[in-house]
Design an enzyme around this catalytic site. Sequence first.
Site, PDB file in Angstrom:
ATOM      1  N   HIS A 277      23.832  90.092  54.471  1.00  8.52           N
ATOM      2  CA  HIS A 277      23.617  88.927  53.596  1.00  8.52           C
ATOM      3  C   HIS A 277      24.505  88.692  52.441  1.00  8.52           C
ATOM      4  O   HIS A 277      25.353  87.735  52.237  1.00  8.52           O
ATOM      5  CB  HIS A 277      22.168  88.830  53.237  1.00  8.52           C
TER       6      HIS A 277
ATOM      7  N   HIS B 179      21.359  95.389  56.663  1.00 14.43           N
ATOM      8  CA  HIS B 179      20.898  94.022  57.057  1.00 14.43           C
ATOM      9  C   HIS B 179      21.083  93.050  55.741  1.00 14.43           C
ATOM     10  O   HIS B 179      21.646  92.203  55.721  1.00 14.43           O
ATOM     11  CB  HIS B 179      19.354  94.059  57.410  1.00 14.43           C
ATOM     12  N   GLU B 180      20.617  93.722  54.503  1.00 11.87           N
ATOM     13  CA  GLU B 180      20.898  93.222  53.214  1.00 11.87           C
ATOM     14  C   GLU B 180      22.223  92.923  52.896  1.00 11.87           C
ATOM     15  O   GLU B 180      22.703  91.961  52.200  1.00 11.87           O
ATOM     16  CB  GLU B 180      19.871  93.935  52.113  1.00 11.87           C
TER      17      GLU B 180
HETATM   18 ZN   LIG Z   1      17.572  88.976  56.083  1.00 14.62          ZN
END
Ligand SMILES: [Zn+2]
Length: 374
Positions: A71, A67-68
């Site tokens: 980003h 998830h990170e």
């Molecule tokens: Zn996030």
Amino acid sequence: MKSSFRLFRIAGIDIGVHYTWIFIFVFISWSLAQGFFPQAYAGWDTLTYWITGIIAALMLFVSVLLHELAHSLVAKRRGIPVASITLFFFGGVSNLEEEPKKPMAEFTMAIVGPGTSLVLALVFWLLYLIPADKTGPLAAMLSYLALINLILAVFNLLPGFPLDGGRVLRSIIWGATGNLVKATNIAGRIGQLLGWALIGVGIYFIFFVSIVSGLWMAFIGWFLSGAASASRREVTVRESLSGIRVRDFVDLNTTTISPETTVAEMVDNIFRRQHGRAVPVCRDGRLLGIVTITDVRGLPQEKWPTTPVADIMTRQPLYTASPQDDLNTVMKLLAQHDINQVPIQQDGQCVGLLSRADIIRHIQFREELGVKKP
Ligand SMILES: [Zn+2]
């Protein structure tokens, strides 16, 4: 990356773990092995519960990391440098070196995280369909991972800043109004409200449902509301400092001292009479170093009259600013290197000193007077 240690490096980004994550990891493994799995799936032996719990916790770690990473990779593609990713107690934090400059960049960067969690939820759910035995450890773990990734996606999509959903909301308002401060204030206010709501629900849970989940919620709510109000303040400060140059702000004829000055003279003149906390050390206008209260503290007082400041000063290379720099640039420099002041230098010449306290005093003074720009 303070209070965290580096694990490995992916695509030029340091991946680290905050120390709290170790406790969280143990806690999650334990609550899965002793609570969640035994309640949902009876009849395995203790070792199976533990192995399943630990692997599931590890896979949760990988899910948060992906998830990170999503980003960060989008940020990098948008030209925003990403120094590191630190995995925290309930998620991760990508340490972007600057904020996105355009609403569309922020929108894409924010949405891709929950998007990744949703895709992971779908992938784990499809994998869950494969094993024939739906009560075995493999199916149990896959269904847990599908569920937890779905929760991660939904929670992060809540529209309160600084959650991903709050960033999405901010980027939309920012794009529509062109006003970043206003957008941050609205999304941040919703973030604060969400945080308080979570604390409220958490307290209800503590008394009536489950102490552990209640504490969790209250803790996350407290963290969220704190982060939201900090972001609102930060953006307001950043906006109010933008466009102000160092030269408009500091007296460029600040006192400097020569390296031969004794510590006793310096303490008396600079610290006691001028209430300074630091002073640039220069010879013929050339910057040699800086002496701060911290440097003096290391020297026994009986040696002050005989020690020249050259012996205790912090020498070049120093972080410096120039009179043309924007105050935001200086604030960033101070924060990045965790220092309280920078000497101001122009063409290698000593021209002044700017401290964090000066900038903060300036912000307070403007707030009290209600003036916009100096
Ligand atoms: Zn996030």
